[in-house]
Write an enzyme that holds these catalytic residues in place. Structure first.
Site, PDB file in Angstrom:
ATOM      1  N   LYS A  84      -9.453   9.486 -18.066  1.00  0.00           N
ATOM      2  CA  LYS A  84      -9.743  10.092 -19.358  1.00  0.00           C
ATOM      3  C   LYS A  84      -8.544   9.940 -20.293  1.00  0.00           C
ATOM      4  O   LYS A  84      -8.339   8.883 -20.852  1.00  0.00           O
ATOM      5  CB  LYS A  84     -10.153  11.553 -19.160  1.00  0.00           C
ATOM      6  CG  LYS A  84     -11.258  11.744 -18.087  1.00  0.00           C
ATOM      7  CD  LYS A  84     -12.598  11.210 -18.510  1.00  0.00           C
ATOM      8  CE  LYS A  84     -13.615  11.075 -17.378  1.00  0.00           C
ATOM      9  NZ  LYS A  84     -13.911  12.256 -16.584  1.00  0.00           N
ATOM     10  N   TYR A 144     -16.925  20.106 -12.110  1.00  0.00           N
ATOM     11  CA  TYR A 144     -17.447  18.747 -12.370  1.00  0.00           C
ATOM     12  C   TYR A 144     -18.469  18.413 -11.279  1.00  0.00           C
ATOM     13  O   TYR A 144     -18.175  18.507 -10.096  1.00  0.00           O
ATOM     14  CB  TYR A 144     -16.248  17.802 -12.346  1.00  0.00           C
ATOM     15  CG  TYR A 144     -16.522  16.330 -12.516  1.00  0.00           C
ATOM     16  CD1 TYR A 144     -17.046  15.819 -13.697  1.00  0.00           C
ATOM     17  CD2 TYR A 144     -16.191  15.433 -11.502  1.00  0.00           C
ATOM     18  CE1 TYR A 144     -17.246  14.459 -13.850  1.00  0.00           C
ATOM     19  CE2 TYR A 144     -16.393  14.070 -11.655  1.00  0.00           C
ATOM     20  CZ  TYR A 144     -16.921  13.583 -12.834  1.00  0.00           C
ATOM     21  OH  TYR A 144     -17.122  12.238 -12.981  1.00  0.00           O
ATOM     22  N   ASP A 170      -8.598  21.082 -11.232  1.00  0.00           N
ATOM     23  CA  ASP A 170      -8.944  19.893 -12.013  1.00  0.00           C
ATOM     24  C   ASP A 170      -8.539  20.195 -13.453  1.00  0.00           C
ATOM     25  O   ASP A 170      -9.167  21.006 -14.135  1.00  0.00           O
ATOM     26  CB  ASP A 170     -10.448  19.610 -11.898  1.00  0.00           C
ATOM     27  CG  ASP A 170     -10.852  18.311 -12.598  1.00  0.00           C
ATOM     28  OD1 ASP A 170     -10.170  17.912 -13.556  1.00  0.00           O
ATOM     29  OD2 ASP A 170     -11.865  17.722 -12.186  1.00  0.00           O
ATOM     30  N   ARG A 223       0.819  -1.214   0.000  1.00  0.00           N
ATOM     31  CA  ARG A 223       0.000   0.000   0.000  1.00  0.00           C
ATOM     32  C   ARG A 223       0.852   1.263   0.000  1.00  0.00           C
ATOM     33  O   ARG A 223       0.424   2.331  -0.428  1.00  0.00           O
ATOM     34  CB  ARG A 223      -0.912  -0.010   1.237  1.00  0.00           C
ATOM     35  CG  ARG A 223      -2.001   1.051   1.218  1.00  0.00           C
ATOM     36  CD  ARG A 223      -2.832   1.030   2.497  1.00  0.00           C
ATOM     37  NE  ARG A 223      -2.053   1.407   3.647  1.00  0.00           N
ATOM     38  CZ  ARG A 223      -1.999   0.744   4.799  1.00  0.00           C
ATOM     39  NH1 ARG A 223      -2.695  -0.363   4.966  1.00  0.00           N
ATOM     40  NH2 ARG A 223      -1.243   1.163   5.778  1.00  0.00           N
TER      41      ARG A 223
HETATM   42  C1  LIG Z   1     -14.451  12.253 -15.263  1.00  0.00           C
HETATM   43  C2  LIG Z   1     -14.000  13.453 -14.539  1.00  0.00           C
HETATM   44  C3  LIG Z   1     -13.607  13.385 -13.204  1.00  0.00           C
HETATM   45  C4  LIG Z   1     -13.736  12.122 -12.376  1.00  0.00           C
HETATM   46  O1  LIG Z   1     -12.963  11.066 -12.828  1.00  0.00           O
HETATM   47  P1  LIG Z   1     -13.392   9.573 -12.469  1.00  0.00           P
HETATM   48  O2  LIG Z   1     -12.182   8.801 -12.767  1.00  0.00           O
HETATM   49  O3  LIG Z   1     -14.569   9.262 -13.310  1.00  0.00           O
HETATM   50  O4  LIG Z   1     -13.737   9.561 -11.004  1.00  0.00           O
HETATM   51  C5  LIG Z   1     -13.148  14.522 -12.600  1.00  0.00           C
HETATM   52  N1  LIG Z   1     -13.074  15.685 -13.271  1.00  0.00           N
HETATM   53  C6  LIG Z   1     -13.450  15.802 -14.541  1.00  0.00           C
HETATM   54  C7  LIG Z   1     -13.333  17.114 -15.217  1.00  0.00           C
HETATM   55  C8  LIG Z   1     -13.936  14.695 -15.218  1.00  0.00           C
HETATM   56  O5  LIG Z   1     -14.344  14.822 -16.479  1.00  0.00           O
END
Ligand SMILES: *Cc1c(COP(=O)(O)O)cnc(C)c1O
Length: 389
Positions: free
Chosen positions: A207, A110, A182, A57
């Protein structure tokens, strides 16, 4: 092979960072270490604080390879991995907030980030208020004595407003607040948060890093000042990502540059084509000259990814459904950043609190994938025929 990466350009870093073939028998890619227990030779070795690895971990050569690559790309003092993008956002926020603190979040955030703030953080005594994404240097006017953190996202989720990140970070830091961003849309290839004053740069690795719609992963990369608390919080909360998922993220990273170049080229072409359609009121894509955020994007970003929005002229939802339901290449699905094209209908009116989303008609979000763009345009053209009825 040299591991010196500091003077390499981003596309080179994508290939070299986090790899040490000659420490791994010459194999090009790092080993996938499946591990919980780490064995020590002696009790002394076990109790000394010097051991590089102590427990699965707490880090393995596999997790370190991705963290090292992220540090090279983000210019960060250290990075941590989380089992999803939202998990990364949670860890980043918890690393810099305590009970009684106030948090400022962009109204274009988001939506699940908003949910986290309004539920778990609220329950822990952390108060969140939302601000107009266009606030810029005026962020100072909504900061309070107890504002400890400011969370930005550019362009905004679903609505694509650009934010003046350097102006916001300067004003926030003058008051001692930590700035989180983000940066999933741009990735560190097209925007470097830390170089613009951000302390904690977050990516939903799900993504573009992973890039193939098959793994959930999140990353947080910290400035020197924010690193200690981030690492401590991440360790205390027991966040760990499975080695196979990390391996797939490393594999995705190697081709992220070429994928993003194609996403960008096709998205720009689709955006310009959409702009010329009579059914379209506005295209939300900061790389377009007509986008209200274009000047900020030009100033701070070096590229645009494959995600864009379209505001249609007022039209019945039934017609929008007919358009979207019949698409052949654009799948109807949440998430984005994979090789494939996607579409969703979005309605930001339902969750905004600091600002009101005003639009001529329904909003549709498209992820422009790696298919031949002419095929995508044909699919969209047929969709507009269905929209017309
Ligand atoms: C998809 C997304 C997230 C979250 O990611 P996950 O891996 O689905 O939890 C956070 N911020 C943005 C801008 C996103 O498009």
């Amino acid at each position: 092979m040299s591991s010196k990466t500091s003077d390499q350009r981003p596309d080179t870093l994508l290939v070299t960072a986090g790899r040490h073939p000659h420490e791994n028998h010459g194999f090009v890619n790092p080993p996938v270490i499946h591990a919980s227990t780490v064995l020590f030779e002696t009790v002394d070795a076990m109790t000394s604080k010097g051991a590089r690895y102590t427990y699965g971990r707490r880090g393995t050569p596999t997790s370190e390879a991705l963290e090292e690559a992220l540090d090279a790309l983000e210019g960060s003092a250290g990075s941590v991995l989380a089992p999803s993008g939202l998990g990364a956002i949670s860890i980043a926020l918890l690393s810099c907030l305590s009970a009684g603190d106030h948090l400022l979040v962009t109204d274009s955030v988001y939506q699940p980030t908003r949910h986290l703030c309004d539920t778990v953080l609220s329950r822990l005594g952390i108060e969140t208020s939302y601000f107009d994404p266009l606030i810029g240097a005026d962020i100072g006017s909504v900061m309070r004595g107890k504002t400890r953190a400011v969370f930005v996202e550019a362009p905004g989720s679903q609505t694509f407003e650009m934010q003046d990140v350097p102006a916001i970070t300067a004003a926030a830091k003058a008051r001692g607040a930590t700035v989180l961003m983000d940066n999933t849309w741009a990735t560190p290839l097209f925007f470097k948060p830390l170089a613009h004053g951000v302390d904690l740069s977050i990516q939903a690795g799900t993504k573009y890093i992973v890039g193939h719609s098959d793994v959930m992963l999140g990353t947080v990369s910290a400035s020197e000042g924010a690193w200690k608390a981030l690492k401590a919080t991440h360790g205390a909360m027991g966040q760990a990502v499975g080695p196979d998922d990390i391996y797939l993220a490393l594999r995705g990273l190697r081709t992220m540059g070429v994928r993003l170049a194609r996403h960008q080229e096709s998205a720009l072409k689709v955006a310009r084509w959409l702009e010329g359609r009579p059914e379209v009121a506005r295209v939300l894509y900061p790389a377009l000259e007509s986008d209200p955020g274009h000047a900020l994007w030009r100033r701070d970003f070096s590229g645009a990814s494959g995600l864009l929005g379209v505001v249609l002229h007022d039209v019945a939802m039934e017609r929008v459904k007919a358009m979207l339901d019949g698409l052949a290449l654009f799948g109807l699905g949440y998430s984005w950043g994979g090789f494939e094209s996607l579409a969703i209908h979005a309605d930001p009116r339902g969750y905004r609190t600091a600002t009101t989303w005003q639009a001529e008609g329904p909003l549709v979000r498209f992820h422009i994938g790696l298919e031949d763009v002419e095929d995508l345009l044909a699919d969209l053209a047929a969709g507009f025929d269905r929209l017309a009825g």
